[in-house]
Design an enzyme around this catalytic site. Structure first.
Site, PDB file in Angstrom:
ATOM      1  N   ARG A  23      81.844 -42.366 -60.308  1.00  0.00           N
ATOM      2  CA  ARG A  23      80.587 -41.410 -59.912  1.00  0.00           C
ATOM      3  C   ARG A  23      79.330 -42.032 -59.301  1.00  0.00           C
ATOM      4  O   ARG A  23      79.170 -41.291 -58.312  1.00  0.00           O
ATOM      5  CB  ARG A  23      80.223 -41.000 -61.319  1.00  0.00           C
ATOM      6  CG  ARG A  23      80.993 -39.877 -62.235  1.00  0.00           C
ATOM      7  CD  ARG A  23      80.482 -39.800 -63.588  1.00  0.00           C
ATOM      8  NE  ARG A  23      79.192 -39.228 -63.688  1.00  0.00           N
ATOM      9  CZ  ARG A  23      78.133 -39.643 -64.561  1.00  0.00           C
ATOM     10  NH1 ARG A  23      78.757 -40.233 -65.783  1.00  0.00           N
ATOM     11  NH2 ARG A  23      77.044 -38.924 -64.872  1.00  0.00           N
TER      12      ARG A  23
ATOM     13  N   ARG B 192      75.153 -30.549 -54.236  1.00  0.00           N
ATOM     14  CA  ARG B 192      75.344 -32.145 -54.132  1.00  0.00           C
ATOM     15  C   ARG B 192      75.696 -32.389 -52.706  1.00  0.00           C
ATOM     16  O   ARG B 192      76.019 -33.657 -52.523  1.00  0.00           O
ATOM     17  CB  ARG B 192      76.591 -32.348 -55.005  1.00  0.00           C
ATOM     18  CG  ARG B 192      76.511 -32.257 -56.540  1.00  0.00           C
ATOM     19  CD  ARG B 192      75.901 -33.280 -57.106  1.00  0.00           C
ATOM     20  NE  ARG B 192      76.507 -34.056 -58.329  1.00  0.00           N
ATOM     21  CZ  ARG B 192      76.008 -33.663 -59.503  1.00  0.00           C
ATOM     22  NH1 ARG B 192      75.397 -32.818 -60.059  1.00  0.00           N
ATOM     23  NH2 ARG B 192      76.716 -34.468 -60.450  1.00  0.00           N
TER      24      ARG B 192
ATOM     25  N   LYS C  63      67.565 -36.618 -63.761  1.00  0.00           N
ATOM     26  CA  LYS C  63      67.155 -35.120 -63.414  1.00  0.00           C
ATOM     27  C   LYS C  63      67.308 -34.337 -64.677  1.00  0.00           C
ATOM     28  O   LYS C  63      66.482 -33.561 -64.898  1.00  0.00           O
ATOM     29  CB  LYS C  63      68.429 -34.703 -62.317  1.00  0.00           C
ATOM     30  CG  LYS C  63      68.514 -35.652 -61.137  1.00  0.00           C
ATOM     31  CD  LYS C  63      69.850 -35.032 -60.223  1.00  0.00           C
ATOM     32  CE  LYS C  63      71.339 -35.353 -60.895  1.00  0.00           C
ATOM     33  NZ  LYS C  63      71.722 -36.619 -61.180  1.00  0.00           N
TER      34      LYS C  63
ATOM     35  N   ARG D 189      78.930 -38.648 -73.502  1.00  0.00           N
ATOM     36  CA  ARG D 189      79.910 -38.032 -72.510  1.00  0.00           C
ATOM     37  C   ARG D 189      81.191 -39.082 -72.210  1.00  0.00           C
ATOM     38  O   ARG D 189      80.737 -40.245 -71.992  1.00  0.00           O
ATOM     39  CB  ARG D 189      78.952 -37.604 -71.277  1.00  0.00           C
ATOM     40  CG  ARG D 189      78.441 -36.228 -71.395  1.00  0.00           C
ATOM     41  CD  ARG D 189      77.371 -36.111 -70.202  1.00  0.00           C
ATOM     42  NE  ARG D 189      78.152 -36.299 -68.918  1.00  0.00           N
ATOM     43  CZ  ARG D 189      77.371 -36.166 -67.819  1.00  0.00           C
ATOM     44  NH1 ARG D 189      76.311 -35.668 -67.793  1.00  0.00           N
ATOM     45  NH2 ARG D 189      77.875 -36.417 -66.586  1.00  0.00           N
TER      46      ARG D 189
ATOM     47  N   ARG E 232      72.999 -43.246 -72.749  1.00  0.00           N
ATOM     48  CA  ARG E 232      72.843 -41.919 -72.838  1.00  0.00           C
ATOM     49  C   ARG E 232      73.375 -41.163 -73.984  1.00  0.00           C
ATOM     50  O   ARG E 232      74.782 -41.457 -74.018  1.00  0.00           O
ATOM     51  CB  ARG E 232      73.557 -40.990 -71.437  1.00  0.00           C
ATOM     52  CG  ARG E 232      73.122 -39.584 -71.463  1.00  0.00           C
ATOM     53  CD  ARG E 232      72.922 -38.780 -70.019  1.00  0.00           C
ATOM     54  NE  ARG E 232      73.936 -39.046 -69.430  1.00  0.00           N
ATOM     55  CZ  ARG E 232      74.398 -38.437 -68.133  1.00  0.00           C
ATOM     56  NH1 ARG E 232      73.072 -37.968 -67.530  1.00  0.00           N
ATOM     57  NH2 ARG E 232      75.480 -38.719 -67.391  1.00  0.00           N
TER      58      ARG E 232
HETATM   59  P1  ADP Z   1      74.951 -36.427 -63.890  1.00  0.00           P
HETATM   60  O1  ADP Z   1      73.634 -35.540 -64.309  1.00  0.00           O
HETATM   61  O2  ADP Z   1      75.193 -37.417 -64.857  1.00  0.00           O
HETATM   62  O3  ADP Z   1      74.987 -36.948 -62.607  1.00  0.00           O
HETATM   63  P2  ADP Z   1      76.173 -33.711 -64.232  1.00  0.00           P
HETATM   64  O4  ADP Z   1      76.005 -33.198 -65.591  1.00  0.00           O
HETATM   65  O5  ADP Z   1      75.216 -33.115 -63.171  1.00  0.00           O
HETATM   66  O6  ADP Z   1      76.212 -35.204 -64.097  1.00  0.00           O
HETATM   67  O7  ADP Z   1      77.724 -33.278 -63.650  1.00  0.00           O
HETATM   68  C1  ADP Z   1      78.944 -33.672 -64.415  1.00  0.00           C
HETATM   69  C2  ADP Z   1      80.079 -33.462 -63.732  1.00  0.00           C
HETATM   70  O8  ADP Z   1      80.140 -32.091 -63.467  1.00  0.00           O
HETATM   71  C3  ADP Z   1      80.066 -34.191 -62.100  1.00  0.00           C
HETATM   72  O9  ADP Z   1      80.502 -35.398 -62.372  1.00  0.00           O
HETATM   73  C4  ADP Z   1      80.906 -33.454 -61.419  1.00  0.00           C
HETATM   74  O10 ADP Z   1      82.363 -33.439 -61.675  1.00  0.00           O
HETATM   75  C5  ADP Z   1      80.635 -31.861 -62.161  1.00  0.00           C
HETATM   76  N1  ADP Z   1      79.592 -31.211 -61.159  1.00  0.00           N
HETATM   77  C6  ADP Z   1      78.284 -31.060 -61.634  1.00  0.00           C
HETATM   78  N2  ADP Z   1      77.268 -30.209 -60.550  1.00  0.00           N
HETATM   79  C7  ADP Z   1      78.405 -30.310 -59.916  1.00  0.00           C
HETATM   80  C8  ADP Z   1      78.368 -29.865 -58.342  1.00  0.00           C
HETATM   81  N3  ADP Z   1      77.048 -29.442 -57.787  1.00  0.00           N
HETATM   82  N4  ADP Z   1      79.320 -29.878 -57.481  1.00  0.00           N
HETATM   83  C9  ADP Z   1      80.412 -30.244 -57.838  1.00  0.00           C
HETATM   84  N5  ADP Z   1      80.547 -30.993 -59.047  1.00  0.00           N
HETATM   85  C10 ADP Z   1      79.551 -30.594 -59.925  1.00  0.00           C
HETATM   86  P1  ADP Z   2      70.947 -37.316 -64.585  1.00  0.00           P
HETATM   87  O1  ADP Z   2      70.838 -35.992 -65.026  1.00  0.00           O
HETATM   88  O2  ADP Z   2      70.282 -37.655 -63.406  1.00  0.00           O
HETATM   89  O3  ADP Z   2      72.022 -37.710 -64.801  1.00  0.00           O
HETATM   90  P2  ADP Z   2      69.659 -38.093 -67.195  1.00  0.00           P
HETATM   91  O4  ADP Z   2      68.327 -37.272 -67.242  1.00  0.00           O
HETATM   92  O5  ADP Z   2      70.885 -37.642 -68.019  1.00  0.00           O
HETATM   93  O6  ADP Z   2      69.890 -38.117 -65.776  1.00  0.00           O
HETATM   94  O7  ADP Z   2      69.223 -39.423 -67.551  1.00  0.00           O
HETATM   95  C1  ADP Z   2      70.197 -40.499 -67.937  1.00  0.00           C
HETATM   96  C2  ADP Z   2      69.893 -41.403 -68.811  1.00  0.00           C
HETATM   97  O8  ADP Z   2      68.781 -42.240 -68.605  1.00  0.00           O
HETATM   98  C3  ADP Z   2      69.464 -40.656 -70.181  1.00  0.00           C
HETATM   99  O9  ADP Z   2      69.866 -41.408 -71.560  1.00  0.00           O
HETATM  100  C4  ADP Z   2      67.681 -40.831 -70.197  1.00  0.00           C
HETATM  101  O10 ADP Z   2      67.258 -40.783 -71.495  1.00  0.00           O
HETATM  102  C5  ADP Z   2      67.746 -41.892 -69.419  1.00  0.00           C
HETATM  103  N1  ADP Z   2      66.425 -41.763 -68.630  1.00  0.00           N
HETATM  104  C6  ADP Z   2      66.040 -40.805 -67.939  1.00  0.00           C
HETATM  105  N2  ADP Z   2      64.828 -41.196 -67.158  1.00  0.00           N
HETATM  106  C7  ADP Z   2      64.568 -42.310 -67.513  1.00  0.00           C
HETATM  107  C8  ADP Z   2      63.564 -43.356 -67.290  1.00  0.00           C
HETATM  108  N3  ADP Z   2      62.314 -42.969 -66.351  1.00  0.00           N
HETATM  109  N4  ADP Z   2      63.177 -44.352 -67.802  1.00  0.00           N
HETATM  110  C9  ADP Z   2      64.259 -44.800 -68.673  1.00  0.00           C
HETATM  111  N5  ADP Z   2      65.563 -44.098 -69.027  1.00  0.00           N
HETATM  112  C10 ADP Z   2      65.318 -42.925 -68.515  1.00  0.00           C
END
Ligand code: ADP
Ligand code: ADP
Ligand code: ZN
Length: 212
Positions: free
Chosen positions: A171, A88, A13, A160, A127
């Site tokens: 998660r 979420r 995302k 992270r 990541r």
């Molecule tokens: P990822 O993209 O790896 O799934 P995020 O960066 O979106 O994680 O979120 C990191 C953390 O921030 C989550 O594990 C949660 O604790 C919190 N968080 C982010 N967005 C939300 C949301 N919309 N509602 C509740 N908690 C959130």
């Molecule tokens: P989210 O925000 O959904 O938690 P991220 O965009 O942070 O996910 O992506 C998680 C990890 O996976 C990052 O290290 C990113 O570089 C890698 N990644 C994202 N999309 C792809 C893909 N299509 N193929 C391979 N690796 C990917």
């Protein structure tokens, strides 16, 4: 235009939101980035949020929704935005719908990026993020030119805390998009599902195609 990006942790995302923002000039709003900024600055909100983030749990809706509504009330969000990591759950989705409705707007597209668990583990484990500009990397799939250094700004890359395997397990258990959330957007007629297990460029093209 308002877009929400849905998908499990590690689906891509954030990476895709950065690419789409660069391609379309749409404002990128990430609740995860906003919480991490608050944690870094040791604000009261950051201290509260980190109690949940550190355990891989969602921050309570009340807190998250308040932060998001404040963000979208600013002028730069009036023309549209792409939400990454919000909503979420259905409570958050309804709060967003109501706020946008107040401005005569709505969520135009809900893009669900699907990726299976084994691949999510590998993505989160590898990541790396720029401490300065937030650009996302993967040590194998999308490495920086120089190890540990951001291509875009020369900043330092970090991993992270919540990408450690123990927290990732929590998660993945607690933070997949619930079926009711997906149904919310299916009913609204705005849901599109994208196969997230394609190379980065192919996912970007599919998303851009979906919002064209
Ligand atoms: P990822 O993209 O790896 O799934 P995020 O960066 O979106 O994680 O979120 C990191 C953390 O921030 C989550 O594990 C949660 O604790 C919190 N968080 C982010 N967005 C939300 C949301 N919309 N509602 C509740 N908690 C959130
Ligand atoms: P989210 O925000 O959904 O938690 P991220 O965009 O942070 O996910 O992506 C998680 C990890 O996976 C990052 O290290 C990113 O570089 C890698 N990644 C994202 N999309 C792809 C893909 N299509 N193929 C391979 N690796 C990917
Ligand atoms: Zn950078």
């Amino acid at each position: 235009m308002y877009i929400v990006l849905l998908g499990p942790p590690g689906a891509g995302k954030g990476t895709q939101a950065q690419r789409i923002a660069a391609a379309t000039q749409l404002l990128h709003i990430s609740t995860g980035d906003m919480f991490r900024e608050n944690v870094k600055n040791e604000t009261a909100l950051g201290k509260l949020a980190n109690q949940y983030m550190a355990k891989g749990e969602l921050v309570p809706d009340e807190v998250t929704i308040k932060m998001l509504l404040e963000r979208i009330s600013r002028t730069d969000a009036k023309a549209g935005a792409m939400f990454d990591g919000f909503p979420r759950n259905v409570v958050q989705a309804e709060a967003l719908d109501e706020a946008l409705r107040g401005n005569g707007a709505k969520v135009d597209f809900a893009l669900l990026i699907s990726v299976r668990d084994a691949e999510l583990m590998a993505r989160l484990g590898g990541r790396w993020i720029c401490r300065t500009c937030g650009k996302l990397y993967h040590e194998k799939n999308d490495p920086p030119k120089k190890h540990g250094i951001c291509d875009a700004c020369g900043g330092e890359l970090y991993q992270r805390e919540d990408d450690r395997p123990e927290v990732v397990a929590s998660r993945l258990e607690k933070q997949k998009p619930p079926a009711a959330l997906i149904e919310h957007y299916r009913k609204a007629g705005t849901l599109k599902e994208i196969n997230g297990e394609q190379p980065l460029d192919a996912v970007t093209s599919a998303l851009l195609e979906a919002i064209r």
